[in-house]
Design a protein around this motif. Structure first.
Motif, short mmCIF file in Angstrom:
data_model
loop_
_atom_site.label_atom_id
_atom_site.label_comp_id
_atom_site.label_asym_id
_atom_site.label_seq_id
_atom_site.Cartn_x
_atom_site.Cartn_y
_atom_site.Cartn_z
N ASN A 4 10.37 91.86 69.53
CA ASN A 4 9.62 92.87 70.27
C ASN A 4 10.59 93.65 71.13
O ASN A 4 11.38 93.08 71.89
CB ASN A 4 8.59 92.17 71.16
CG ASN A 4 7.64 93.15 71.81
OD1 ASN A 4 8.07 94.16 72.34
ND2 ASN A 4 6.36 92.83 71.76
N ILE A 5 10.55 94.96 71.02
CA ILE A 5 11.56 95.78 71.71
C ILE A 5 11.46 95.68 73.23
O ILE A 5 12.46 95.81 73.94
CB ILE A 5 11.48 97.26 71.23
CG1 ILE A 5 12.78 97.98 71.62
CG2 ILE A 5 10.27 97.95 71.81
CD1 ILE A 5 13.02 99.20 70.81
N SER A 6 10.27 95.39 73.74
CA SER A 6 10.13 95.27 75.19
C SER A 6 10.91 94.06 75.70
O SER A 6 11.56 94.10 76.75
CB SER A 6 8.67 95.11 75.57
OG SER A 6 7.92 96.15 75.00
N VAL A 7 10.84 92.97 74.94
CA VAL A 7 11.55 91.74 75.33
C VAL A 7 13.06 91.97 75.30
O VAL A 7 13.77 91.65 76.26
CB VAL A 7 11.14 90.58 74.41
CG1 VAL A 7 11.99 89.35 74.71
CG2 VAL A 7 9.67 90.28 74.57
N THR A 8 13.54 92.57 74.20
CA THR A 8 14.99 92.78 74.10
C THR A 8 15.45 93.80 75.14
O THR A 8 16.55 93.69 75.66
CB THR A 8 15.38 93.24 72.69
OG1 THR A 8 14.71 94.45 72.41
CG2 THR A 8 15.04 92.21 71.66
N LEU A 9 14.56 94.75 75.45
CA LEU A 9 14.90 95.72 76.48
C LEU A 9 15.04 95.02 77.84
O LEU A 9 15.97 95.30 78.60
CB LEU A 9 13.83 96.82 76.55
CG LEU A 9 14.23 98.11 77.26
CD1 LEU A 9 15.39 98.76 76.54
CD2 LEU A 9 13.06 99.06 77.35
N GLY A 10 14.14 94.11 78.11
CA GLY A 10 14.22 93.34 79.36
C GLY A 10 15.52 92.57 79.44
O GLY A 10 16.21 92.58 80.46
N LEU A 11 15.87 91.90 78.33
CA LEU A 11 17.11 91.12 78.31
C LEU A 11 18.32 92.03 78.47
O LEU A 11 19.27 91.69 79.17
CB LEU A 11 17.21 90.35 76.99
CG LEU A 11 16.21 89.20 76.84
CD1 LEU A 11 16.24 88.65 75.43
CD2 LEU A 11 16.49 88.12 77.86
N ALA A 12 18.25 93.21 77.82
CA ALA A 12 19.38 94.14 77.92
C ALA A 12 19.50 94.67 79.35
O ALA A 12 20.61 94.89 79.84
CB ALA A 12 19.19 95.29 76.95
N LEU A 13 18.35 94.87 80.02
CA LEU A 13 18.37 95.34 81.41
C LEU A 13 19.10 94.31 82.28
O LEU A 13 19.94 94.67 83.11
CB LEU A 13 16.95 95.51 81.93
CG LEU A 13 16.33 96.89 81.75
CD1 LEU A 13 14.86 96.87 82.19
CD2 LEU A 13 17.09 97.92 82.58
N ILE A 14 18.78 93.03 82.07
CA ILE A 14 19.45 91.99 82.86
C ILE A 14 20.94 91.98 82.54
O ILE A 14 21.78 91.88 83.43
CB ILE A 14 18.80 90.63 82.58
CG1 ILE A 14 17.39 90.63 83.16
CG2 ILE A 14 19.62 89.51 83.20
CD1 ILE A 14 16.52 89.52 82.68
N ALA A 15 21.28 92.14 81.25
CA ALA A 15 22.69 92.18 80.87
C ALA A 15 23.38 93.36 81.55
O ALA A 15 24.50 93.23 82.05
CB ALA A 15 22.81 92.31 79.35
N PHE A 16 22.69 94.50 81.60
CA PHE A 16 23.25 95.68 82.26
C PHE A 16 23.52 95.41 83.74
O PHE A 16 24.59 95.71 84.26
CB PHE A 16 22.26 96.85 82.11
CG PHE A 16 22.69 98.11 82.77
CD1 PHE A 16 23.68 98.90 82.21
CD2 PHE A 16 22.11 98.52 83.97
CE1 PHE A 16 24.08 100.07 82.82
CE2 PHE A 16 22.51 99.69 84.59
CZ PHE A 16 23.51 100.46 84.02
N VAL A 17 22.54 94.79 84.38
CA VAL A 17 22.70 94.45 85.80
C VAL A 17 23.89 93.50 85.98
O VAL A 17 24.71 93.67 86.89
CB VAL A 17 21.40 93.82 86.35
CG1 VAL A 17 21.64 93.24 87.74
CG2 VAL A 17 20.30 94.87 86.41
N MET A 18 24.02 92.53 85.09
CA MET A 18 25.14 91.58 85.19
C MET A 18 26.48 92.30 85.03
O MET A 18 27.43 92.02 85.75
CB MET A 18 25.01 90.49 84.13
CG MET A 18 23.89 89.51 84.34
SD MET A 18 23.88 88.74 85.96
CE MET A 18 25.27 87.65 85.81
N MET A 19 26.55 93.23 84.06
CA MET A 19 27.80 93.97 83.84
C MET A 19 28.18 94.75 85.08
O MET A 19 29.34 94.73 85.52
CB MET A 19 27.62 94.97 82.69
CG MET A 19 27.55 94.37 81.31
SD MET A 19 27.02 95.66 80.17
CE MET A 19 26.10 94.69 79.01
#
Lengths: 294, 169
Positions: free
Chosen positions: A163-178
């Motif tokens: 589901n793109i919403s889930v992967t988007l959420g995970l990517a958002l967290i990855a972005f914040v971590m970066m």
């Protein structure tokens, strides 16, 4: 099949129109009792999120709807799947941590293998000596994605990572971590300055700054799309192969389809691990890139 | 259905964020923290044990080397002492020999001197005796034929010769 064409065009509006068209078509055909089988609808029904958990042939569970501040925060099937994955991970990891002593047992070894893999193969090589700080996050990401992927392969399960919403959420967290990794290392201003390579003439900033900002956003966006597309794609293939049986309407297709589905399932098992690994590996790589710019 | 494959749903994004952040915090606190801590502790223990054994081996090597060196030195010392002793003995021996030889020659020299002295004495004595005998003989001869002018002349001639005889001695 217009749905797939629309999907290939990556045009959300066209895809929605196609999906709604498909839904409308099944409604007129009367899906369960109808004589015309709509494969597109069947596939979408399995891949998309919904408010019911289906346990055929036992029945289904309707999940609660609720809204908060105008936001639809309904507990959906994929939310439940994420919770299930989280519950499995927490129980395994906490149990492993509790029994983990200087000489760990089988479960301890398994969890320790994952921990050491993330630490020694991903975090330390990609990030450097600061990598140890990101090991817990990377471990949680890896296991969360892995178990979400694996839940898509078990009966009554669904792949929340499809589901793109889930992967988007995970990517958002990855972005914040970066970004926080870079800010923690250099401070906010210095981190933002690192976006543009040193020694670029000032008039080039007009081009470089937008390009670098696009690059900054593109990294998590690629993470999001890659995981979503891989998980969704595998399920579409499996469901299409099974749908072939009903489209052809012949018993002779069954062994072929089931054989292929079995093969794809094994492939998906592999893909579940590979995608979890790739997401984690790229995240650690990007964190390393913002700690060591250029 | 009203849903779209590639259209994100804000509610689900929020749920994903909430679920993952919660999961990450719980795991960090109850699982990864303790597990990583224990792994690090174990690695430290192993590393320390390895270093300890390395140090012990180095110490043993060093002790062995020292002992070997000491052995070599002791052997050299022993050899040196033996050589020196031999030299010393040789020296003493030669000294004693030299002394003995010196003494012997001194004794010999003294003997020779004694002999010479005694010879001289004997000769002197003999000369006296010879004169006495000669005188006695002469007196006897004188007694016998002093009146004879010819004999008288003989004795006179003899006496004339005496000083030369003494001189030739």
């Amino acid at each position: 099949m217009s749905f797939f064409l629309a999907l290939l065009q990556k045009n959300p509006e066209a895809a929605r129109a196609a999906a709604e068209g498909a839904a409308a078509a099944t409604q007129t055909a009367g899906h369960p009792a109808g004589d015309k089988f709509d494969a597109g609808h069947m596939i979408l029904e399995h891949i998309l999120d919904s408010n019911t958990l289906e346990f055929p042939p036992f029945g289904e569970v309707h999940l609660p709807h609720f809204h908060l501040f105008g936001l639809d925060l309904s507990i959906t099937r994929h939310v439940v799947m994420m919770w299930a994955a989280s519950l499995i991970i927490v129980s395994l990891a906490v149990l492993a941590a509790r029994i983990h002593r200087l000489a760990p047992g089988k479960l301890g070894h398994l969890v320790e293998m994952a921990v050491l893999f993330i630490r020694d193969e991903l975090a330390i090589p990609n990030i450097g000596h600061q990598g140890a700080r990101y090991v817990p996050y990377l471990l949680s990401t890896f296991l969360f994605i892995l178990f979400c992927n694996l839940l898509g392969l078990v009966p009554y399960g669904a792949a929340a990572t499809g589901n793109i919403s889930v992967t988007l959420g995970l990517a958002l967290i990855a972005f914040v971590m970066m970004q926080t990794a870079g800010i923690r290392e250099y401070g906010l201003m210095a981190h933002l300055k690192h976006l543009v390579p040193a020694g670029v003439p000032s008039w080039m900033m007009i081009i470089m700054v937008p390009v670098e900002i696009i690059g900054m956003v593109a990294k998590p966006f690629a993470l999001c799309i890659r995981l979503f597309a891989n998980m969704m794609g595998g399920h579409v293939v499996i469901l299409s192969l099974l749908g072939l049986i009903f489209i052809m309407g012949s018993w002779f297709v069954v062994p072929v389809s089931v054989g292929f589905v079995l093969f794809i399932n094994f492939l998906e098992l592999l893909v579940a691990f590979i995608q979890a690994y790739i997401f984690t590996m790229l995240t650690s790589l990007f964190i390393g890139m913002s700690i060591h710019p250029h | 259905m009203g849903q779209n494959l590639v259209q994100p749903n804000l509610g689900l994004i929020v749920w994903t964020l909430v679920t993952f952040v919660l999961l990450a915090f719980i795991l960090r606190k109850f699982a990864w923290g303790p597990i990583l801590g224990m792994i690090e502790e174990r690695e430290k223990t192993i590393r320390e044990a390895l270093e300890e054994s390395k140090r012990a081996r180095e110490a043993a090597d060093e002790a062995l080397a020292k002992q070997k060196e000491m052995m070599t030195r002791a052997r050299a010392e022993a050899a040196r002492i033996v050589t020196e002793g031999q030299k010393e003995v040789e020296k003493i021996r030669s000294e004693i020999l030299e002394k003995a030889r010196g003494e012997a020659s001194a004794v010999l020299e003294q003997g020779r001197k004694q002999i010479e002295f005694e010879t001289k004495q004997a000769i002197a004595q003999l000369k006296g005796t010879v004169v006495d005998v000669a005188l006695a003989a002469a007196s006897k001869l004188i007694h016998a034929s002093l009146d004879d002018a010819k004999h008288r002349q003989l004795v006179e001639e003899y006496l004339e010769e005496l000083p030369t005889l003494q001189k030739s001695h």
